[in-house]
Design a protein around this motif. Sequence first.
Motif, PDB file in Angstrom:
ATOM      1  N   TYR A   1     115.149   0.776  -7.820  1.00 24.41           N
ATOM      2  CA  TYR A   1     114.287   1.471  -8.876  1.00 24.41           C
ATOM      3  C   TYR A   1     112.957   1.498  -8.473  1.00 24.41           C
ATOM      4  O   TYR A   1     112.557   0.660  -7.564  1.00 24.41           O
ATOM      5  CB  TYR A   1     114.532   0.513 -10.255  1.00 24.41           C
ATOM      6  CG  TYR A   1     115.965   0.563 -10.693  1.00 24.41           C
ATOM      7  CD1 TYR A   1     116.237   1.314 -12.000  1.00 24.41           C
ATOM      8  CD2 TYR A   1     117.005  -0.190 -10.114  1.00 24.41           C
ATOM      9  CE1 TYR A   1     117.611   1.296 -12.436  1.00 24.41           C
ATOM     10  CE2 TYR A   1     118.306  -0.126 -10.557  1.00 24.41           C
ATOM     11  CZ  TYR A   1     118.479   0.447 -11.997  1.00 24.41           C
ATOM     12  OH  TYR A   1     119.764   0.457 -12.375  1.00 24.41           O
ATOM     13  N   VAL A   2     112.104   2.550  -8.900  1.00 23.50           N
ATOM     14  CA  VAL A   2     110.660   2.445  -8.705  1.00 23.50           C
ATOM     15  C   VAL A   2     110.111   2.662 -10.133  1.00 23.50           C
ATOM     16  O   VAL A   2     110.362   3.658 -10.918  1.00 23.50           O
ATOM     17  CB  VAL A   2     110.157   3.872  -7.761  1.00 23.50           C
ATOM     18  CG1 VAL A   2     108.698   3.786  -7.801  1.00 23.50           C
ATOM     19  CG2 VAL A   2     110.791   3.633  -6.307  1.00 23.50           C
ATOM     20  N   ARG A   3     109.397   1.602 -10.539  1.00 19.22           N
ATOM     21  CA  ARG A   3     108.572   1.464 -11.772  1.00 19.22           C
ATOM     22  C   ARG A   3     109.801   1.742 -12.961  1.00 19.22           C
ATOM     23  O   ARG A   3     109.245   2.434 -14.067  1.00 19.22           O
ATOM     24  CB  ARG A   3     107.365   2.594 -11.976  1.00 19.22           C
ATOM     25  CG  ARG A   3     106.367   2.238 -10.725  1.00 19.22           C
ATOM     26  CD  ARG A   3     105.129   3.055 -10.968  1.00 19.22           C
ATOM     27  NE  ARG A   3     104.127   2.493 -10.461  1.00 19.22           N
ATOM     28  CZ  ARG A   3     103.382   3.339  -9.393  1.00 19.22           C
ATOM     29  NH1 ARG A   3     103.879   4.500  -9.056  1.00 19.22           N
ATOM     30  NH2 ARG A   3     102.455   2.533  -8.838  1.00 19.22           N
ATOM     31  N   GLY A   4     110.973   1.094 -12.616  1.00 21.54           N
ATOM     32  CA  GLY A   4     111.802   1.097 -13.730  1.00 21.54           C
ATOM     33  C   GLY A   4     112.780   2.086 -13.775  1.00 21.54           C
ATOM     34  O   GLY A   4     113.806   2.307 -14.717  1.00 21.54           O
ATOM     35  N   HIS A   5     112.611   3.173 -12.823  1.00 23.60           N
ATOM     36  CA  HIS A   5     113.405   4.386 -12.949  1.00 23.60           C
ATOM     37  C   HIS A   5     114.356   4.375 -11.639  1.00 23.60           C
ATOM     38  O   HIS A   5     113.904   4.089 -10.582  1.00 23.60           O
ATOM     39  CB  HIS A   5     112.770   5.708 -13.049  1.00 23.60           C
ATOM     40  CG  HIS A   5     111.706   5.678 -13.893  1.00 23.60           C
ATOM     41  ND1 HIS A   5     112.172   6.076 -15.206  1.00 23.60           N
ATOM     42  CD2 HIS A   5     110.210   5.671 -14.249  1.00 23.60           C
ATOM     43  CE1 HIS A   5     110.967   6.333 -16.217  1.00 23.60           C
ATOM     44  NE2 HIS A   5     110.038   6.024 -15.474  1.00 23.60           N
ATOM     45  N   PHE A   6     115.920   4.542 -11.988  1.00 21.04           N
ATOM     46  CA  PHE A   6     116.633   4.497 -11.112  1.00 21.04           C
ATOM     47  C   PHE A   6     116.365   5.798  -9.933  1.00 21.04           C
ATOM     48  O   PHE A   6     116.223   6.856 -10.372  1.00 21.04           O
ATOM     49  CB  PHE A   6     118.031   4.773 -11.344  1.00 21.04           C
ATOM     50  CG  PHE A   6     119.090   4.758 -10.303  1.00 21.04           C
ATOM     51  CD1 PHE A   6     119.412   3.387  -9.704  1.00 21.04           C
ATOM     52  CD2 PHE A   6     119.643   6.096 -10.081  1.00 21.04           C
ATOM     53  CE1 PHE A   6     120.440   3.458  -8.625  1.00 21.04           C
ATOM     54  CE2 PHE A   6     120.627   6.002  -9.227  1.00 21.04           C
ATOM     55  CZ  PHE A   6     121.101   4.572  -8.592  1.00 21.04           C
ATOM     56  N   ILE A   7     116.238   5.328  -8.472  1.00 25.34           N
ATOM     57  CA  ILE A   7     116.392   6.403  -7.624  1.00 25.34           C
ATOM     58  C   ILE A   7     117.767   6.461  -6.709  1.00 25.34           C
ATOM     59  O   ILE A   7     117.912   7.782  -6.752  1.00 25.34           O
ATOM     60  CB  ILE A   7     115.094   5.735  -6.549  1.00 25.34           C
ATOM     61  CG1 ILE A   7     113.861   5.580  -7.563  1.00 25.34           C
ATOM     62  CG2 ILE A   7     115.013   6.746  -5.624  1.00 25.34           C
ATOM     63  CD1 ILE A   7     113.285   6.745  -8.169  1.00 25.34           C
TER      64      ILE A   7
END
Length: 613
Positions: A589-595
């Motif tokens: 995740y980057v800054r809470g968003h799944f990547i």
Amino acid sequence: MKSILSHIISFLLIFTAASAATMPKQEVNFSGNGKTVVESSKTAKPLLSVYHKSLFQMFEISLPESHIEAFKSDVSTGEMANTILNSKCRFEQRIFSSRSDDALVILLTSDGDQPINQKIKFHAPTNRGKKQDFSTRTQFTAVADGIEIHSAFNKPVADGDKNLYGSESFVKVVADGGKLVISNDEITLTKCNQLLLVITSKPLLSLANPALEELRKNADSIVSGVTEATTSKKSKNKSSVAYNTLFKRNIPFHNAACKTVSLTLKTGNSIDTEIGNLYNSLYYKGICYGNIQNIEQDNFSALPKLSNLTKAQIQSSFYFDYYLYTLDTDFLRDKVLPYMMTTYDALEKTLKATDDFGFYVIAKDCPTIDVTASIFFLRDLVTACNVLMEHQEKVARMQEMLAKMPPFKIDINEDFRRNLYGDIANKTDYTEVSHLLGLFYRNDPIITRNYDIREACRTSIETCLANRKQQNLKGIDMGFLQLALSSAALGDSKTTYRLLCDARQDWDKAGSRELVPIIKKMLVQSYYSPESSRTYLNILPATPDDWTNGELTGMPVRGGLTIQELTWDESGEIKATIESRTDMKLDVYVRGHFIKQFDLTPGTTETITVRKK
């Protein structure tokens, strides 16, 4: 796996920069409540960083009527070197913890042609913790080559054979030149060239089984092993040669555990540069947790006391968390699980079942932390038993106890309820968020994956901040640490960063080490599930807008992973290279968003690049 020193004596140095001409007579303390701490641990992978104190520290050492003229602490080697001055002489003092020998090593060396004239005093603290409600009685006994130290609790708790009764230590003394007089609690040096102290310690599980003979043999073997191999009987500098040999041998152990993690922040704000520099100077590559309520001592034989079972449970979870970082099953089997099972036996006897809300944990001012600690502990214990396939006959009972723990609740003010029991009123005037243990310790998915509970936690933080402002509470304290870590866990970069800046006045104090876990949690958060061999990694979850450019290298995360390099810049590009030591599913995740999800294999690296659209 080699055994880990079960009892640590932490030695702290209190120093002053005043000149010798104006310096009043005082004592230089090797132990107390000062800034710099040295630990002893027989492993290349320490449980914690070197910045912590031992709860079961039973004696202190000081140099009466002396002061430190110059002070140096070397992060790369773990050694502290000081120039000591008294009215009669000036001499050098060097200290390090020998991880390979389970000993603390101290060397005093005369400055030039001026010999050492100095007393070394041993003290016995009368109270080992106000909240712990116990004190100690300590006996110092002079022998031909050192001092024997025997400490015991004046007020042991619960059953004697199942609780730590005290500790024993042996101070091996080797002097070169001059006159040496050893009394029970004092060493007097007159015209001495050098003095070497090798200190070994061990906790006592029973006063009937002393450890002094074992400690003496250990200290003797450490000293003789290096003096016989490196010096002749006529040598005038046995002490320094022995010290340097031990020190040189210890450096690889220290470096394997304590290489610094590099953090660079490139912003136009000078305070961010200071944050980066402070982080690099204090952070050790050994797993570094938050100093939550000063309970992370490396005491595997410090058996849990029924008077504070919550502390024993959190302590157990700290040890288990080390396994989550390293995946060291030997460590889990030999050190962690025995401690956890002792804690479990005490917990099972202590919990009270009720018809209304399952088990009733020992209620304190904030019983929610008791519940959360029990949930963490039982969950970790079940996992440890299943990973090792041990104590399977007890797992069902552990799961039953876990299922009956009171659930987290939200009160009528939409606040995360501090007291989960129906017969205890909820408080709203709190200035710390100890009930949010599930956030500031490890990001508990029960909290982080539930929107309503997350929002209630935000309300708790806001309430606490308002109460602290009303009471004019500032600086680094327990509440500050809990608030900052909890805010970071929720991805609230503004609140976390504001707390860091508000504590600027305390950065130069001993509490500045508390910034390390906060900054780390702003940069990287991880959660590992041993059952599924899956790691959830959140990159830059709580970094402020001003941190537009940065680079982080060598960061260990749970699941046996290492972030070899993490970079980000003002263009919005974020790039991370991650290495695994085992087969692993990794959700990034980057800054809470799944990547993306990766399937990692041992020794392989994966690089992920995210560009701002």
